[in-house]
Design a protein around this motif. Structure first.
Motif, mmCIF file in Angstrom:
data_model
loop_
_atom_site.group_PDB
_atom_site.id
_atom_site.type_symbol
_atom_site.label_atom_id
_atom_site.label_comp_id
_atom_site.label_asym_id
_atom_site.label_seq_id
_atom_site.Cartn_x
_atom_site.Cartn_y
_atom_site.Cartn_z
ATOM 1 N N VAL A 467 0.877 -1.176 0.000
ATOM 2 C CA VAL A 467 0.000 0.000 0.000
ATOM 3 C C VAL A 467 0.909 1.219 0.000
ATOM 4 O O VAL A 467 1.798 1.347 0.847
ATOM 5 C CB VAL A 467 -0.942 0.025 1.211
ATOM 6 C CG1 VAL A 467 -1.675 1.368 1.288
ATOM 7 C CG2 VAL A 467 -1.945 -1.113 1.125
ATOM 8 N N LEU A 468 0.690 2.094 -0.960
ATOM 9 C CA LEU A 468 1.525 3.286 -1.119
ATOM 10 C C LEU A 468 0.653 4.530 -0.973
ATOM 11 O O LEU A 468 -0.159 4.841 -1.844
ATOM 12 C CB LEU A 468 2.207 3.259 -2.494
ATOM 13 C CG LEU A 468 3.029 4.479 -2.909
ATOM 14 C CD1 LEU A 468 4.216 4.670 -1.968
ATOM 15 C CD2 LEU A 468 3.518 4.342 -4.341
ATOM 16 N N TYR A 469 0.807 5.209 0.171
ATOM 17 C CA TYR A 469 0.069 6.449 0.408
ATOM 18 C C TYR A 469 0.797 7.616 -0.255
ATOM 19 O O TYR A 469 2.015 7.769 -0.109
ATOM 20 C CB TYR A 469 -0.011 6.751 1.905
ATOM 21 C CG TYR A 469 -1.029 5.961 2.685
ATOM 22 C CD1 TYR A 469 -2.382 6.278 2.614
ATOM 23 C CD2 TYR A 469 -0.640 4.929 3.545
ATOM 24 C CE1 TYR A 469 -3.322 5.575 3.362
ATOM 25 C CE2 TYR A 469 -1.561 4.223 4.293
ATOM 26 C CZ TYR A 469 -2.909 4.552 4.201
ATOM 27 O OH TYR A 469 -3.831 3.859 4.948
ATOM 28 N N TYR A 470 0.057 8.458 -0.959
ATOM 29 C CA TYR A 470 0.623 9.701 -1.499
ATOM 30 C C TYR A 470 0.262 10.842 -0.543
ATOM 31 O O TYR A 470 -0.918 11.149 -0.339
ATOM 32 C CB TYR A 470 0.070 9.995 -2.895
ATOM 33 C CG TYR A 470 0.513 8.996 -3.945
ATOM 34 C CD1 TYR A 470 1.841 8.962 -4.377
ATOM 35 C CD2 TYR A 470 -0.380 8.088 -4.499
ATOM 36 C CE1 TYR A 470 2.251 8.049 -5.337
ATOM 37 C CE2 TYR A 470 0.024 7.183 -5.459
ATOM 38 C CZ TYR A 470 1.347 7.157 -5.876
ATOM 39 O OH TYR A 470 1.762 6.257 -6.832
ATOM 40 N N MET A 471 1.284 11.486 0.024
ATOM 41 C CA MET A 471 1.053 12.519 1.038
ATOM 42 C C MET A 471 1.331 13.925 0.522
ATOM 43 O O MET A 471 1.395 14.875 1.294
ATOM 44 C CB MET A 471 1.894 12.230 2.279
ATOM 45 C CG MET A 471 1.588 10.890 2.921
ATOM 46 S SD MET A 471 2.200 10.742 4.601
ATOM 47 C CE MET A 471 3.971 10.934 4.343
ATOM 48 N N SER A 472 1.505 14.060 -0.782
ATOM 49 C CA SER A 472 1.688 15.391 -1.380
ATOM 50 C C SER A 472 1.353 15.319 -2.861
ATOM 51 O O SER A 472 1.438 14.253 -3.474
ATOM 52 C CB SER A 472 3.132 15.886 -1.201
ATOM 53 O OG SER A 472 4.031 15.094 -1.961
ATOM 54 N N ASP A 473 0.956 16.449 -3.403
ATOM 55 C CA ASP A 473 0.871 16.573 -4.856
ATOM 56 C C ASP A 473 2.277 16.889 -5.368
ATOM 57 O O ASP A 473 3.087 17.474 -4.651
ATOM 58 C CB ASP A 473 -0.084 17.704 -5.249
ATOM 59 C CG ASP A 473 -1.518 17.404 -4.842
ATOM 60 O OD1 ASP A 473 -1.975 16.274 -5.086
ATOM 61 O OD2 ASP A 473 -2.174 18.303 -4.278
ATOM 62 N N VAL A 474 2.566 16.498 -6.583
ATOM 63 C CA VAL A 474 3.867 16.787 -7.187
ATOM 64 C C VAL A 474 3.607 17.557 -8.478
ATOM 65 O O VAL A 474 2.877 17.081 -9.352
ATOM 66 C CB VAL A 474 4.666 15.501 -7.479
ATOM 67 C CG1 VAL A 474 6.000 15.834 -8.134
ATOM 68 C CG2 VAL A 474 4.904 14.728 -6.182
ATOM 69 N N GLU A 475 4.202 18.736 -8.561
ATOM 70 C CA GLU A 475 3.913 19.619 -9.696
ATOM 71 C C GLU A 475 4.288 18.986 -11.029
ATOM 72 O O GLU A 475 3.513 18.997 -11.980
ATOM 73 C CB GLU A 475 4.649 20.947 -9.513
ATOM 74 C CG GLU A 475 4.142 22.048 -10.412
ATOM 75 C CD GLU A 475 4.689 23.406 -10.013
ATOM 76 O OE1 GLU A 475 4.605 24.332 -10.842
ATOM 77 O OE2 GLU A 475 5.205 23.545 -8.895
ATOM 78 N N GLN A 476 5.501 18.426 -11.120
ATOM 79 C CA GLN A 476 5.932 17.742 -12.337
ATOM 80 C C GLN A 476 6.778 16.534 -11.955
ATOM 81 O O GLN A 476 7.650 16.623 -11.096
ATOM 82 C CB GLN A 476 6.753 18.670 -13.241
ATOM 83 C CG GLN A 476 5.951 19.772 -13.912
ATOM 84 C CD GLN A 476 6.704 20.376 -15.085
ATOM 85 O OE1 GLN A 476 6.929 19.734 -16.106
ATOM 86 N NE2 GLN A 476 7.093 21.626 -14.954
ATOM 87 N N GLY A 477 6.522 15.412 -12.636
ATOM 88 C CA GLY A 477 7.304 14.197 -12.395
ATOM 89 C C GLY A 477 6.811 13.461 -11.166
ATOM 90 O O GLY A 477 5.722 13.695 -10.649
ATOM 91 N N GLY A 478 7.651 12.510 -10.701
ATOM 92 C CA GLY A 478 7.357 11.797 -9.463
ATOM 93 C C GLY A 478 6.328 10.697 -9.571
ATOM 94 O O GLY A 478 5.805 10.236 -8.553
ATOM 95 N N GLY A 479 6.020 10.241 -10.786
ATOM 96 C CA GLY A 479 5.021 9.187 -10.949
ATOM 97 C C GLY A 479 5.517 7.831 -10.472
ATOM 98 O O GLY A 479 6.716 7.604 -10.284
ATOM 99 N N THR A 480 4.563 6.911 -10.259
ATOM 100 C CA THR A 480 4.886 5.505 -9.984
ATOM 101 C C THR A 480 4.550 4.744 -11.254
ATOM 102 O O THR A 480 3.395 4.743 -11.688
ATOM 103 C CB THR A 480 4.051 4.965 -8.808
ATOM 104 O OG1 THR A 480 4.227 5.808 -7.672
ATOM 105 C CG2 THR A 480 4.470 3.536 -8.474
#
Length: 556
Positions: A467-480
Motif C-alpha cells: 500500500v503506497l500512500y501519497y502525502m503530497s501533490d507533485v507539480e511535475q514528475g514523481g510518478g509511480t
C-alpha cells in the motif's frame, strides 16, 4: 594583485630602503632622489593594493546582495522555493563552491577571524559537502535525461516549458560541467561547458569567476573522450592562442595531432594509398537506412521507464474499457457511511487507487514525526540481506510505529480496510521524502527465490502486498510506473495505491515491477505499508493454481 604578493613587494621595498638608509643615503642628494623613486614605487604599489581591496569588497558586497535577494525570495515560500530543483541545486552550490570563493576573498584580509568563527560554527550549522554538490548536479543530469530537457532551457530556468527561476550564470553552468567531468560523464560535460561558453559571451560586461580558457580545457578533453579528436584539437589550439604556455594544453595538442596522423595513415593504408598495397578495394554501394522507431518490445527497460515517466504511454483502449470506479464498504459499518472511492488502474495484476484515504491532519503528523529521523533510504542486498545505500534509490526515509501516535495507528488500520488483509505482521510505516531529482529505479517489492536472506530477520515471510500512500501533490514528475505492464500512477495528495506482490499460489508476480520517477518540480512525500504472508492464511488462502488475477470482495 593578491594581498600576499603586494605585502611581499612592500616588504622587499621597505627592506631595500632601510638598507640604503644605513648606507648614509642622506649624505648625497643624488641618493635621496633615488629614495623618491622608491617612494613612488611604494605609492603605486599601495594604490594597487587599495584598489584590489576595494574590488574585493565590491565583489563581497555583490555576493551578499545576491545571497540576500535569493534568501528573501526563498523565505516567502520555503517549500515552493526548494521544490524547484534548480533553486535547490543553486542553494547547495552557493554553500559549497561559491562560499569557498568567498572564504578565499575574506581570508586575504582581516576577515580571517570571521572565517574562523564560521568554521567553528559548522558543528551547529548545516553546511552541504562537496558530495552534496555532486549529488545535486547528478540529479539535474538525471532530470535532463529522463524528461528530455534541453540544456539551454534548463539554464534559463525553464523546465518542461514552465519558467521557474531566473536561470544559471556561466559560472553555474561551468560547475555543472565540472561535476560531470569528475564523474567521467563526458556527454554532460560537453553540454554544460558549451552552455557555459555561450553564457560567458552573454555576460561579457558582468564580473565572473569563470574564464574562457577554463571552459575550453574541460570542453576540449571531454570532446576528445567522446571520439571527436579533430574538434578537440581545434579547441585546444583556441585555448593556446589565449594561454600559449598552458602546459596541459601543449601536451594534449601533441597527443591529438599524433592520433589524427595515425588515423590518417590507417585510412590511407585501407585505401591502398601508402604505396605498400596496390590492391584495389571493391567499390561498395551504401544505402541510407531510414531511422526506424523501436517497438515497445525492442526497447530497453530504461527507455520504457523514461517514456512512462514522461507520460508518453497511454493504456490501450481494450484494457481501459474494462476498468471501473466504484464505492466499496467491505462490509465494515463505518465504511457503510463513508465508503472508499476505488479506481481500478489495471486488472492483471489488479492495481487499484483509493482516493481521500489519508487526511491532512494525519499527513502533517506523520511528516513532523518522520523528519527528525530521516536517513538515506536503503535497499536490501539480496545475497547478504543487509541494508545498504544505492545510487538507484535517491531519497530519505524514516520508520514509524503504530503505538507512537493515534494518526499512525489510524493510517495503518485503514490499510486493513482497503486490503482485507491483516497488518499484524506488516512492516512499520515507512515515510519517504524524495529530494532533488529523487527517484527509485525499477524493482520488485517481493523477494525472489534467489534472495534467500531477504526479510529473514522479520520471520513473517515474503511481502504479499503493498500500500503506497501519497502525502503530497507533485507539480511535475514523481510518478509511480509499472514497466512490465506500461502504466503510470501520478501522485495525488490523500490517495493510496494498492496491489498484491504475490500470486495466490505464493509465487512472485513479476508484472508488479515498478519504479518511482524522478521528481522534476515539487516535493514528493509517500508512506509505504508492506504486508507479509504470515497471518494472511484466512484472509487470502493459498491456492495451487498460478492464478493471474485476484478478486477482492467488493460490496457496493
Amino acid at each position: 594583485m593578491r594581498k600576499a604578493t603586494l605585502l611581499a613587494v612592500v616588504t622587499i621595498l621597505l627592506s631595500v630602503t632601510a638598507r640604503d638608509a644605513t648606507a648614509e643615503l642622506y649624505t648625497a642628494l643624488a641618493d635621496m632622489e633615488e629614495l623618491l623613486e622608491t617612494e613612488a614605487v611604494l605609492i603605486d604599489t599601495l594604490n594597487g593594493y587599495i584598489t584590489a581591496q576595494e574590488q574585493r569588497l565590491a565583489t563581497l558586497r555583490r555576493n551578499v546582495e545576491g545571497y540576500a535577494r535569493e534568501h528573501e525570495e526563498a523565505s516567502r515560500n520555503i517549500q515552493q522555493y526548494l521544490s524547484n530543483p534548480i533553486n535547490a541545486y543553486l542553494l547547495v552550490k552557493r554553500l559549497t563552491t561559491d562560499w569557498k570563493k568567498v572564504e578565499e576573498l575574506i581570508t586575504e584580509d582581516v576577515g580571517k577571524s570571521f572565517v574562523a568563527n564560521i568554521t567553528n560554527s559548522r558543528s551547529d550549522l548545516k553546511f552541504p559537502t562537496d558530495e552534496d554538490l555532486n549529488g545535486a548536479a547528478v540529479a539535474l543530469m538525471r532530470l535532463q535525461d529522463t524528461y528530455k530537457l534541453e540544456t539551454a532551457q534548463v539554464a534559463r530556468g525553464v523546465l518542461n516549458g514552465v519558467q521557474y527561476s531566473t536561470g544559471l550564470t556561466a559560472s553555474d553552468c561551468f560547475e555543472l560541467g565540472r561535476q560531470s567531468y569528475h564523474n567521467r560523464d563526458y556527454y554532460h560535460t560537453v553540454l554544460w561547458m558549451q552552455e557555459a561558453m555561450d553564457r560567458l559571451q552573454e555576460e561579457q560586461n558582468a564580473t565572473t569567476t569563470t574564464s574562457k580558457p577554463d571552459i575550453l580545457e574541460y570542453l576540449a578533453f571531454s570532446t576528445y573522450m567522446q571520439g571527436n579528436v579533430a574538434r578537440a584539437l581545434s579547441m585546444t589550439n583556441e585555448l593556446l592562442e589565449l594561454v600559449p604556455t598552458h602546459e596541459r594544453a601543449l601536451g594534449n595538442r601533441a597527443y591529438y595531432q599524433k592520433e589524427i596522423q595515425s588515423k590518417a595513415s590507417q585510412s590511407k593504408k585501407k585505401r591502398g594509398e601508402d604505396g605498400k598495397d596496390d590492391t584495389a578495394i571493391p567499390e561498395q554501394n551504401f544505402t541510407v537506412a531510414e531511422e526506424r522507431v523501436k517497438t515497445w518490445e525492442e526497447m530497453t527497460e530504461r527507455e520504457r521507464y523514461e517514456m512512462l515517466c514522461r507520460g508518453e504511454v497511454s493504456i490501450p483502449s481494450e484494457v481501459e474499457k474494462n476498468l471501473k470506479c466504484r464505492y466499496v464498504d467491505r462490509g465494515i459499518p463505518f465504511l457503510k457511511i463513508a465508503p472508499f472511492k476505488e479506481e481500478e488502474a489495471y486488472l492483471d495484476p489488479r492495481i487499484v487507487v483509493y482516493h481521500n484515504v489519508i487526511y491532512d491532519e494525519e499527513i502533517e503528523t506523520i511528516k513532523r514525526m518522520a523528519q527528525p529521523r530521516f536517513k538515506r533510504a536503503t535497499v536490501q542486498n539480496y545475497k547478504t540481506g543487509a541494508l545498504e545505500i544505492a545510487n538507484y534509490r535517491i531519497s530519505k526515509s524514516a520508520w514509524l510505529q503504530e503505538h507512537e501516535h493515534k494518526h499512525v495507528a489510524a493510517v495503518s488500520k485503514r490499510v486493513e480496510h482497503m486490503t482485507s488483509l491483516s497488518v499484524e505482521t506488516a512492516e512499520e510505516l515507512q515515510v519517504v521524502n524524495y529530494g532533488i531529482g529523487g527517484h527509485y529505479e525499477p524493482h520488485f517489492d517481493f523477494a525472489r527465490k534467489e534472495e534467500t536472506n531477504a526479510f529473514k530477520s522479520l520471520g513473517t515471510g515474503n511481502r504479499i502486498a503493498t500500500v503506497l500512500y501519497y502525502m503530497s501533490d507533485v507539480e511535475q514528475g514523481g510518478g509511480t510506473v509499472f514497466t512490465a505492464i506500461n502504466i503510470s500512477l501520478w501522485p495525488k495528495k490523500g490517495s493510496a495505491a494498492f496491489w498484491h506482490n504475490l500470486k495466490p499460489n505464493g509465487e512472485g508476480d513479476f508484472k508488479t515491477r515498478h519504479a518511482a520517477c524522478p521528481v522534476l518540480t515539487g516535493s514528493k512525500w509517500v508512506a509505504n505499508k508492506w504486508l507479509h504472508e504470515r497471518g494472511q492464511e484466512f484472509h487470502r488462502p493459498c491456492t495451487l493454481e498460478n492464478q493471474a488475477t485476484d478478486e477482492v470482495d467488493v460490496r457496493h
